[in-house]
Write a protein that holds these residues in place. Structure first.
Motif, PDB file in Angstrom:
ATOM      1  N   GLY A 200       0.793  -1.223   0.000  1.00  0.00           N
ATOM      2  CA  GLY A 200       0.000   0.000   0.000  1.00  0.00           C
ATOM      3  C   GLY A 200       0.825   1.271   0.000  1.00  0.00           C
ATOM      4  O   GLY A 200       0.648   2.136  -0.879  1.00  0.00           O
ATOM      5  N   PRO A 201       1.739   1.444   0.965  1.00  0.00           N
ATOM      6  CA  PRO A 201       2.573   2.651   0.964  1.00  0.00           C
ATOM      7  C   PRO A 201       3.424   2.792  -0.290  1.00  0.00           C
ATOM      8  O   PRO A 201       3.651   3.905  -0.765  1.00  0.00           O
ATOM      9  CB  PRO A 201       3.456   2.457   2.206  1.00  0.00           C
ATOM     10  N   LEU A 202       3.892   1.660  -0.850  1.00  0.00           N
ATOM     11  CA  LEU A 202       4.699   1.737  -2.058  1.00  0.00           C
ATOM     12  C   LEU A 202       3.881   2.285  -3.225  1.00  0.00           C
ATOM     13  O   LEU A 202       4.330   3.181  -3.957  1.00  0.00           O
ATOM     14  CB  LEU A 202       5.278   0.362  -2.408  1.00  0.00           C
ATOM     15  N   LYS A 203       2.671   1.787  -3.402  1.00  0.00           N
ATOM     16  CA  LYS A 203       1.830   2.253  -4.503  1.00  0.00           C
ATOM     17  C   LYS A 203       1.479   3.724  -4.337  1.00  0.00           C
ATOM     18  O   LYS A 203       1.469   4.495  -5.305  1.00  0.00           O
ATOM     19  CB  LYS A 203       0.560   1.404  -4.585  1.00  0.00           C
ATOM     20  N   SER A 204       1.183   4.123  -3.107  1.00  0.00           N
ATOM     21  CA  SER A 204       0.841   5.519  -2.840  1.00  0.00           C
ATOM     22  C   SER A 204       2.013   6.441  -3.160  1.00  0.00           C
ATOM     23  O   SER A 204       1.844   7.484  -3.819  1.00  0.00           O
ATOM     24  CB  SER A 204       0.426   5.679  -1.376  1.00  0.00           C
ATOM     25  N   ALA A 205       3.210   6.063  -2.695  1.00  0.00           N
ATOM     26  CA  ALA A 205       4.399   6.880  -2.961  1.00  0.00           C
ATOM     27  C   ALA A 205       4.713   6.913  -4.446  1.00  0.00           C
ATOM     28  O   ALA A 205       5.084   7.953  -5.002  1.00  0.00           O
ATOM     29  CB  ALA A 205       5.589   6.345  -2.171  1.00  0.00           C
ATOM     30  N   SER A 206       4.565   5.781  -5.103  1.00  0.00           N
ATOM     31  CA  SER A 206       4.843   5.705  -6.537  1.00  0.00           C
ATOM     32  C   SER A 206       3.958   6.673  -7.313  1.00  0.00           C
ATOM     33  O   SER A 206       4.437   7.431  -8.162  1.00  0.00           O
ATOM     34  CB  SER A 206       4.625   4.275  -7.034  1.00  0.00           C
ATOM     35  N   ARG A 207       2.667   6.678  -7.019  1.00  0.00           N
ATOM     36  CA  ARG A 207       1.747   7.600  -7.698  1.00  0.00           C
ATOM     37  C   ARG A 207       2.144   9.051  -7.460  1.00  0.00           C
ATOM     38  O   ARG A 207       2.169   9.876  -8.373  1.00  0.00           O
ATOM     39  CB  ARG A 207       0.316   7.365  -7.214  1.00  0.00           C
TER      40      ARG A 207
ATOM     41  N   TYR B 154       7.269  14.279 -10.352  1.00  0.00           N
ATOM     42  CA  TYR B 154       8.579  14.307 -11.000  1.00  0.00           C
ATOM     43  C   TYR B 154       8.596  13.697 -12.402  1.00  0.00           C
ATOM     44  O   TYR B 154       9.651  13.669 -13.046  1.00  0.00           O
ATOM     45  CB  TYR B 154       9.610  13.617 -10.096  1.00  0.00           C
ATOM     46  N   LYS B 155       7.455  13.197 -12.832  1.00  0.00           N
ATOM     47  CA  LYS B 155       7.291  12.732 -14.215  1.00  0.00           C
ATOM     48  C   LYS B 155       8.410  11.761 -14.632  1.00  0.00           C
ATOM     49  O   LYS B 155       8.557  10.708 -14.040  1.00  0.00           O
ATOM     50  CB  LYS B 155       7.237  13.935 -15.173  1.00  0.00           C
ATOM     51  N   ALA B 156       9.192  12.172 -15.648  1.00  0.00           N
ATOM     52  CA  ALA B 156      10.202  11.277 -16.230  1.00  0.00           C
ATOM     53  C   ALA B 156      11.337  10.947 -15.272  1.00  0.00           C
ATOM     54  O   ALA B 156      12.090   9.988 -15.509  1.00  0.00           O
ATOM     55  CB  ALA B 156      10.767  11.900 -17.509  1.00  0.00           C
ATOM     56  N   ARG B 157      11.473  11.697 -14.186  1.00  0.00           N
ATOM     57  CA  ARG B 157      12.549  11.396 -13.226  1.00  0.00           C
ATOM     58  C   ARG B 157      12.200  10.200 -12.342  1.00  0.00           C
ATOM     59  O   ARG B 157      13.076   9.689 -11.643  1.00  0.00           O
ATOM     60  CB  ARG B 157      12.848  12.628 -12.363  1.00  0.00           C
ATOM     61  N   TYR B 158      10.962   9.778 -12.380  1.00  0.00           N
ATOM     62  CA  TYR B 158      10.601   8.541 -11.680  1.00  0.00           C
ATOM     63  C   TYR B 158      10.771   7.383 -12.653  1.00  0.00           C
ATOM     64  O   TYR B 158       9.972   7.190 -13.570  1.00  0.00           O
ATOM     65  CB  TYR B 158       9.162   8.582 -11.156  1.00  0.00           C
ATOM     66  N   GLN B 159      11.849   6.616 -12.464  1.00  0.00           N
ATOM     67  CA  GLN B 159      12.190   5.547 -13.402  1.00  0.00           C
ATOM     68  C   GLN B 159      12.233   4.176 -12.725  1.00  0.00           C
ATOM     69  O   GLN B 159      12.968   3.285 -13.130  1.00  0.00           O
ATOM     70  CB  GLN B 159      13.538   5.861 -14.055  1.00  0.00           C
ATOM     71  N   ALA B 160      11.409   4.032 -11.655  1.00  0.00           N
ATOM     72  CA  ALA B 160      11.457   2.798 -10.869  1.00  0.00           C
ATOM     73  C   ALA B 160      10.455   1.747 -11.329  1.00  0.00           C
ATOM     74  O   ALA B 160      10.370   0.678 -10.708  1.00  0.00           O
ATOM     75  CB  ALA B 160      11.221   3.121  -9.392  1.00  0.00           C
ATOM     76  N   ASP B 161       9.717   2.017 -12.378  1.00  0.00           N
ATOM     77  CA  ASP B 161       8.791   0.989 -12.880  1.00  0.00           C
ATOM     78  C   ASP B 161       9.566  -0.286 -13.199  1.00  0.00           C
ATOM     79  O   ASP B 161      10.574  -0.260 -13.917  1.00  0.00           O
ATOM     80  CB  ASP B 161       8.072   1.485 -14.138  1.00  0.00           C
ATOM     81  N   GLY B 162       9.099  -1.390 -12.643  1.00  0.00           N
ATOM     82  CA  GLY B 162       9.808  -2.662 -12.806  1.00  0.00           C
ATOM     83  C   GLY B 162      10.849  -2.886 -11.733  1.00  0.00           C
ATOM     84  O   GLY B 162      11.427  -3.981 -11.638  1.00  0.00           O
ATOM     85  N   ARG B 163      11.102  -1.857 -10.923  1.00  0.00           N
ATOM     86  CA  ARG B 163      12.048  -1.984  -9.807  1.00  0.00           C
ATOM     87  C   ARG B 163      11.395  -1.471  -8.516  1.00  0.00           C
ATOM     88  O   ARG B 163      11.980  -0.729  -7.754  1.00  0.00           O
ATOM     89  CB  ARG B 163      13.340  -1.219 -10.107  1.00  0.00           C
ATOM     90  N   GLU B 164      10.157  -1.866  -8.298  1.00  0.00           N
ATOM     91  CA  GLU B 164       9.418  -1.566  -7.071  1.00  0.00           C
ATOM     92  C   GLU B 164       9.245  -2.884  -6.319  1.00  0.00           C
ATOM     93  O   GLU B 164       8.579  -3.801  -6.804  1.00  0.00           O
ATOM     94  CB  GLU B 164       8.063  -0.946  -7.398  1.00  0.00           C
ATOM     95  N   PHE B 165       9.869  -2.978  -5.162  1.00  0.00           N
ATOM     96  CA  PHE B 165       9.980  -4.261  -4.461  1.00  0.00           C
ATOM     97  C   PHE B 165       9.279  -4.196  -3.106  1.00  0.00           C
ATOM     98  O   PHE B 165       9.374  -3.198  -2.392  1.00  0.00           O
ATOM     99  CB  PHE B 165      11.454  -4.615  -4.265  1.00  0.00           C
TER     100      PHE B 165
END
Length: 436
Positions: free
Chosen positions: A81-88, A94-105
């Motif tokens: 839950g907190p990971l998804k919230s922070a990711s959104r 930060y748009k393109a500066r968020y490049q963690a898709d596929g590296r969210e653990f």
């Protein structure tokens, strides 16, 4: 909640090491920033963060604001839950500066996946009981590191961090621990003048940290069906001493650190303390009030009082007594008062947020190829906080050197799995004079 420190599992979990040969006291400047074997970093810096709750999300924001050529490369969290919230949130801002898709653990082992993902800098903001293991793994992997305070919740964990600091030094890695007040522009000016003798020699310090519970322990009825013991405790980590360190070590550690700052970061000789629990804990095992008293061999003295109870007087302030006057310091700007009654303010124009300052300086040091570390005095501050809590828990006089070298306090369970059972299912209470 003690455990046999000779247990193979325990040795593997914290990679236990002795601190006997380590000189912890660092006199002089608040930070060490020296040329190192590390090369100046150019181009994009990849950030990995472990723990994206309130403080973790704050640290990640400050890291991104500190250096415009940084990106979020990997994110780790215990819960989905907190990971998804922070990711959104970070994708939106930060748009393109968020490049963690596929590296969210997700999970207790997420820190390994983040650190092994190719990041340059690691930010650690999980419950601090996990910090010694995460610090060791990051530094052994050769990553520059920011770790929130406190860096351990028991003395064995702190010994591990002492050894980890040696690894950082050997590898030329920046290792910054988040004692944020030492980055506050006005506090730096205030303590700078204090240590230069503005009111003479400091003789005594009294620090208060009176507040309400940070995250009160919910009733057991709120526990979701099938939720394991460790999962429940991690979800409510502020209420368990192996995870948070107790209110004294998790929150009032800032007051301990400012006390140490005022004392020139000299280690006291010993501590005695009192404490207990006045308000039902609903399953947690932390004290809601602690007072620790510290004594130096040259006669100096300090006390830190901590309370986390609703409906009570609130205050977070430092009172400093010296040969030529007194000083007060709190959320407001610190000020001096001479013996003749003259008040001396410490005006500072720089209003940069202290959290932002710590990241600005860390990333500037990485770019310059210099080592920035505050690990020596920051480890000392955690040591003194742990010693004060231990004095309250045990009711004993705690000699600092003996506690560091020989203490057997080991609260953190040897696991990275949610299904841990046994004594960790219902953590026990410290009973002064009987059980720590």
């Amino acid at each position: 909640m003690s455990q046999d420190t000779t247990s193979p599992e325990r040795r593997d979990f914290i990679k236990q090491s002795t601190a006997a040969a380590v000189g912890l006291t660092l006199a002089g400047s608040a930070f060490s920033s020296t040329a190192s074997a590390a090369e100046a970093k150019t181009g994009v810096l990849k950030i990995g963060i472990v723990g994206v709750g309130g403080r973790g999300s704050g640290a990640l924001t400050q890291a991104l604001e500190a250096d415009k050529d940084t990106v979020v490369w990997a994110v780790g969290e215990a819960f989905d839950g907190p990971l998804k919230s922070a990711s959104r949130s970070f994708k939106n801002k930060y748009k393109a500066r968020y490049q963690a898709d596929g590296r969210e653990f997700v999970g207790l082992d997420a820190y390994k996946k983040v650190i092994d993902s190719g990041v340059d800098v690691v930010l650690l903001a999980t419950p601090p009981g996990f910090r010694p293991v995460h610090i060791r793994y990051a530094l052994e992997a050769g990553k520059h590191l920011f770790a929130e305070k406190p860096v351990a919740t028991d003395i064995e964990g702190l010994r591990s961090v002492v050894e980890s600091a040696k690894i950082a030094e050997k590898k030329g890695l920046s290792f910054v621990i988040g004692f944020c007040w030492r980055f506050h522009p006005q506090k730096r000016a205030f303590y700078g003048q204090l240590l230069e003798g503005k009111i003479g020699k400091v003789l005594a310090v009294h620090g208060t940290y009176y507040t309400g519970p940070v995250k009160p322990m919910p009733p057991a009825a709120n526990r979701a069906p099938g939720m394991g013991d460790i999962e429940w405790q991690v979800a409510n980590w502020m209420n368990f001493n192996w995870l948070g360190g107790d209110g004294f070590v998790e929150q009032a550690i800032h007051s301990v650190d400012k006390m140490m700052w005022a004392m020139g970061d000299d280690l006291p000789e010993y501590a005695v303390g009192v404490g207990g629990r006045a308000v039902p804990a609903h399953g947690g095992n932390i004290y809601d009030h602690i007072e620790a008293n510290y004594f130096w061999t040259d006669g100096r003295y300090a006390s830190i009082t901590s309370r986390q109870q609703d409906g009570c007087y609130g205050e977070n302030k430092d009172f400093i007594y010296a040969t030529q006057g007194t000083a007060t310091n709190g959320w407001e700007n610190g000020a001096f008062k001479l013996l003749d009654g003259t008040k001396v303010a410490v005006p500072v124009k720089d209003q940069t947020d202290m959290y932002q300052v710590e990241h600005n300086e860390l990333f500037a040091s990485i770019r310059a190829g210099k080592v920035m570390t505050n690990s020596s005095w920051a480890i000392n501050s955690v040591l003194i906080g742990l010693a004060g809590r231990h004095a309250a828990y045990t009711g004993k006089k705690v000699v600092i050197k003996d506690y560091l070298d020989k203490g057997v306090e080991a609260y953190v369970p040897p696991t990275e799995k949610w299904d841990m059972k046994g004594e960790w299912a219902v953590p026990s209470w410290a009973v002064p004079g009987k059980k720590a």
